[in-house]
Design a protein around this motif. Structure first.
Motif, short mmCIF file in Angstrom:
data_model
loop_
_atom_site.label_atom_id
_atom_site.label_comp_id
_atom_site.label_asym_id
_atom_site.label_seq_id
_atom_site.Cartn_x
_atom_site.Cartn_y
_atom_site.Cartn_z
N UNK A 289 49.12 38.31 44.89
CA UNK A 289 48.61 38.56 43.54
C UNK A 289 48.92 40.01 43.18
N UNK A 290 49.50 40.18 41.99
CA UNK A 290 49.84 41.50 41.46
C UNK A 290 48.57 42.17 40.95
N UNK A 291 48.24 43.34 41.47
CA UNK A 291 47.06 44.06 40.98
C UNK A 291 47.42 45.38 40.28
N UNK A 292 48.69 45.50 39.85
CA UNK A 292 49.00 46.57 38.90
C UNK A 292 48.20 46.31 37.61
N UNK A 293 47.80 47.37 36.93
CA UNK A 293 47.05 47.16 35.69
C UNK A 293 47.82 46.30 34.69
N UNK A 294 49.17 46.41 34.68
CA UNK A 294 49.93 45.64 33.69
C UNK A 294 49.77 44.13 33.92
N UNK A 295 49.29 43.73 35.10
CA UNK A 295 49.10 42.30 35.38
C UNK A 295 47.89 41.73 34.67
N UNK A 296 46.91 42.57 34.37
CA UNK A 296 45.64 42.02 33.87
C UNK A 296 45.03 42.76 32.68
N UNK B 191 44.35 40.90 29.28
CA UNK B 191 43.37 39.81 29.33
C UNK B 191 42.01 40.22 29.89
N UNK B 192 41.99 41.23 30.74
CA UNK B 192 40.74 41.57 31.45
C UNK B 192 40.35 43.05 31.30
N UNK B 193 41.17 43.84 30.57
CA UNK B 193 40.97 45.29 30.50
C UNK B 193 40.84 45.85 31.93
N UNK B 194 39.76 46.55 32.23
CA UNK B 194 39.65 47.18 33.56
C UNK B 194 39.02 46.27 34.61
N UNK B 195 38.80 44.98 34.29
CA UNK B 195 38.03 44.12 35.19
C UNK B 195 38.92 43.41 36.22
N UNK B 196 39.48 44.21 37.14
CA UNK B 196 40.36 43.65 38.18
C UNK B 196 39.66 42.55 39.00
N UNK B 197 38.37 42.73 39.36
CA UNK B 197 37.72 41.66 40.13
C UNK B 197 37.72 40.31 39.41
N UNK B 198 37.54 40.32 38.09
CA UNK B 198 37.55 39.06 37.33
C UNK B 198 38.93 38.41 37.35
N UNK B 199 39.97 39.24 37.27
CA UNK B 199 41.34 38.71 37.35
C UNK B 199 41.59 38.08 38.73
N UNK B 200 41.18 38.75 39.78
CA UNK B 200 41.37 38.22 41.13
C UNK B 200 40.62 36.90 41.32
N UNK B 201 39.41 36.83 40.78
CA UNK B 201 38.64 35.59 40.90
C UNK B 201 39.30 34.46 40.10
N UNK B 202 39.79 34.76 38.89
CA UNK B 202 40.49 33.74 38.09
C UNK B 202 41.75 33.27 38.81
N UNK B 203 42.45 34.21 39.44
CA UNK B 203 43.66 33.86 40.20
C UNK B 203 43.30 32.81 41.26
N UNK B 204 42.25 33.05 42.02
CA UNK B 204 41.89 32.12 43.11
C UNK B 204 41.27 30.82 42.58
N UNK B 205 40.48 30.92 41.51
CA UNK B 205 39.77 29.71 41.03
C UNK B 205 40.67 28.79 40.20
N UNK B 206 41.62 29.37 39.45
CA UNK B 206 42.33 28.58 38.43
C UNK B 206 43.85 28.60 38.52
N UNK B 207 44.43 29.57 39.18
CA UNK B 207 45.87 29.79 39.04
C UNK B 207 46.68 29.62 40.32
#
Ligand code: MN
Length: 208
Positions: free
Chosen positions: A171-178, A181-197
């Motif tokens: 999973x890409x955790x550069x800011x440009x990845x999220x 859609x998520x502004x600064x909320x990297x944890x929410x992006x990581x959770x969406x990655x695992x739950x849905x993507x």
């Protein structure tokens, strides 16, 4: 896995931007079409264009992408390494995403996850925490190291390939990845990655 776009010698473009393996709006609302316009169409494309400039005359043109990444690092050619590494990491990342992703892996992959982390829930917790804990730009990976699964973090364009580890999932955790859609909320992006993507079929196909 073997990436598409086999390198070509003789002044032709060595790297080409792969098509996304899904429509750019197919992962909404978890990752938007606008994110892919920038992340795939601008960021990834820029690494491809710059990589094609930097590789000319290096003698590495006819190697596989994986070998170009490792040789550029060995030779200390960091500009080429950074662009080829980002091309490899992004090409791999797109395949880790699916409109029908998420859920739980099965078979040998689930067995190996349970053996390495104790449970699938524990794996998810460790993966999210590693992604949160990667300071600044980078990547969080599931890798195979001598047959055992591990979580790895890499900064910037770094990739586990150069340490002899086999990428299984990223999973890409550069800011440009999220950020769109998520502004600064990297944890929410990581959770969406695992739950849905996450594309567990692709991850399973990478097991040795
Ligand atoms: Mn990226």
């Amino acid at each position: 896995m073997t990436l598409a776009n086999a390198p070509k010698a003789g002044g032709q473009d060595v790297f080409t931007l792969p098509e996304l393996p899904f429509a750019k709006n197919a992962l909404e609302p978890h990752m938007s079409a606008e994110t892919f316009d920038f992340h795939h169409g601008k960021h990834h494309n820029a690494y491809v264009v710059k990589g094609n400039e930097l590789i000319q005359g290096t003698g590495l043109e006819s190697l596989s992408l994986e070998d170009i990444v490792c040789k550029a690092k060995e030779q200390g050619n960091m500009p080429l390494f950074n662009n080829a590494g980002q091309h490899y990491n992004h090409s791999f990342f797109w395949n880790c995403l699916s409109p029908s992703g998420g859920g739980t892996p099965t078979g040998a992959l689930l067995d190996k996850i349970n053996a390495a982390f104790g449970s699938f829930e524990k794996f998810k917790e460790e993966f999210v925490n590693a992604g949160i804990g990667q300071f600044g730009s980078g990547w969080v990976w599931l890798v195979e190291n001598n047959g055992t699964l591990e979580i790895a973090k890499t900064a910037n364009a770094e990739t586990p390939l150069t340490e002899g580890k086999k990428p299984i999932l990223v999973c890409d955790v550069w800011e440009h990845a999220y950020y769109i859609d998520y502004q600064n909320r990297r944890p929410d992006f990581l959770k969406a990655f695992l739950e849905h993507l996450v594309n567990w079929d692709f991850a399973a196909s990478n097991l040795s």
